[in-house]
Scaffold this active site. Sequence first.
Site, PDB file in Angstrom:
ATOM      1  N   HIS A 339       0.805  -1.223   0.000  1.00 48.87           N
ATOM      2  CA  HIS A 339       0.000   0.000   0.000  1.00 48.87           C
ATOM      3  C   HIS A 339       0.837   1.272   0.000  1.00 48.87           C
ATOM      4  CE1 HIS A 339       1.377  -0.637   3.994  1.00 48.87           C
ATOM      5  NE2 HIS A 339       0.966   0.565   4.348  1.00 48.87           N
ATOM      6  N   ASP A 340       2.158   1.148   0.127  1.00 50.19           N
ATOM      7  CA  ASP A 340       3.029   2.324   0.136  1.00 50.19           C
ATOM      8  C   ASP A 340       3.807   2.478  -1.161  1.00 50.19           C
ATOM      9  OD1 ASP A 340       2.382   2.965   2.783  1.00 50.19           O
ATOM     10  OD2 ASP A 340       3.952   1.666   3.585  1.00 50.19           O
TER      11      ASP A 340
HETATM   12  C1  GLC Z   1       4.485   2.265   7.450  1.00 50.90           C
HETATM   13  C2  GLC Z   1       3.160   2.058   6.778  1.00 50.90           C
HETATM   14  C3  GLC Z   1       2.742   3.344   6.132  1.00 50.90           C
HETATM   15  C4  GLC Z   1       2.619   4.387   7.205  1.00 50.90           C
HETATM   16  C5  GLC Z   1       3.894   4.497   8.023  1.00 50.90           C
HETATM   17  C6  GLC Z   1       3.666   5.260   9.281  1.00 50.90           C
HETATM   18  O1  GLC Z   1       5.504   2.552   6.566  1.00 50.90           O
HETATM   19  O2  GLC Z   1       3.243   1.009   5.875  1.00 50.90           O
HETATM   20  O3  GLC Z   1       1.564   3.228   5.389  1.00 50.90           O
HETATM   21  O4  GLC Z   1       2.318   5.623   6.628  1.00 50.90           O
HETATM   22  O5  GLC Z   1       4.379   3.254   8.424  1.00 50.90           O
HETATM   23  O6  GLC Z   1       2.868   4.516  10.157  1.00 50.90           O
END
Ligand code: GLC
Length: 575
Positions: A339-340
């Site tokens: 999702h990132d």
């Molecule tokens: C991780 C998650 C991401 C989130 C970040 C801060 O990287 O995968 O979606 O924004 O942590 O919690």
Amino acid sequence: MKGMNRALIPQDTDWWCKSVVYQVYPKSFNDTTGKGIGDIRGLTQKLDYLKDLGVDIIWLQPVYVSPQRDNGYDVADYYRINPDYGTMQDFEELSQEIQARGMHLMLDIVVNHSSTEHVWFQEARLSRDSEYRDYYIWRNPAPDGGPPNNWISKFGGPAWQYDETTNQYFLTLFDKTQADLNWENPKVRQEVVDILEFWAEKGVDGFRMDVINLISKDQRFLNDDGSTIPGDGRKYYTDGPHVHEYLRELHEKVFAKYNSVTVGEMSSTSLDQCIRYSNPERNELSMTFNFHHLKVDYPNGQKWELMPYDFKMLKKLFSDWQIGMQQGGGWSALFFNNHDQPRALSRFLDDGEYHTESAKLLATTLHGLQGTPYIFQGEEIGMANPKWSDIEEFRDVESLNMYRILQEQGKSEEEALNIIRERSRDNSRTPMQWDSTPNAGFTTGTPWIKVDERYPQINVQAQLEDPNSIYYHYHKLIRLRKTVQVITDGEYQCLDDAHPQVYAYQRSNAQETLVVISNFSGQNAQFVLPDSLYSQFKNQASGSVELLIGNTKHAPELDQVITLTPYASYMWIFR
Ligand code: GLC
């Protein structure tokens, strides 16, 4: 488990070594209310779909009470379900239905930071004497009144927020509403144990630990002198001084007790650290995610600059990590998507003319490696990056911050938009494409983020009806992992590091050799098998070669010289 090297020992002692994990981003998965936001019942409705695909573990991303600044990674209450996603009863029903199908539920645990709306923070900010003050990281202003040091947040801007009431700054490595928790405080660590136990008691079998290698900060809080890239302070809190100790504590108090499967999201980590996190003898985590292979298109490590990806570097990273983790007895979480990240299909291959071949190539390449593969929702049908030309379509806090910051740094609106289009996390967050009805069957209302316009062609229903679809390719790969032992325990070897188009590797144990060959380019490619491997299967009287899976109508023979059409990819076994 005895011995350090997993390649030399039986693998089946850990139940999750032959598992495949499916990642669900609930907000975009399936909406049963018409609100335009996916919900827990939406996932429960689709469990048969996931079971049929062959999934063993479902990683459910945060559904806790949250102001949703970062789509749930900003938790305001670790014990309650966000009403937008449903109720605790819905959650319990989901958990039972998953168990009833012989699958496992993995929850996302976000405890590097909490939302500033969490009651701990609300109390902490009231006074320096609050009993919750030490749950967070507070420092006095620098002599000039500015932040205590020069660390930069992962979402842009300073990593410190000023709080007027008490005239101190608090640390926020991500959004300014995500306050870093102070793991030096034993009470914080006990809170985490309580949270994990609460969910384990509800039948949760696993935990995905969000940015867990950032929890232990170097307490000197020194300025970053910029001598190592990217110079934003990360060297002072990544894989920090007590991180292994804290993880062992969680293992002892929770993971061992519940036999939980755990995966740590490791930001900017190293191979040596990941061996330490995941070697079973160390009693920390089951496996780790690292992101080095998804930075091969970042010039000088800069995410917000564009360049074509470095194919040889991608291969080298896969090889170094496969070999290193194998030698050190670690275990990898294998993934191309989450999702990132923008969709790997659009980022590294051809999501147009060779859409199906490309999606299958990525799958075969990844699923032949050692580790536990993760499928991000929609990957199994080849969902691609949306093609948006208006910043108004984007939702992610990081993208919107960076759109502004890039322009402040001198980029034009158009240049900034081009970068956001390539890099935005929203690329993977568009709604799941179930069928060809309006909004891809995701919602009867207005989706919170636009559906990709290719859904009439790319959707679950169409692929279930086509035996040659990407979906059935994943279906098959998942079954191969369960039946072909060498996929779990075979020693890894890269077959040609220098080839400019082809990634080829072998995996071998005493009985079998697996060969995976993929043409990552849009041109024909020739690949020559190394003599040693070629003679091994050519001269063996009793052996036989079998094509396990491929992505073209006719596969070439496994011969010393193999011609591969654009994006062709095959997995052979020799036994
Ligand atoms: C991780 C998650 C991401 C989130 C970040 C801060 O990287 O995968 O979606 O924004 O942590 O919690």
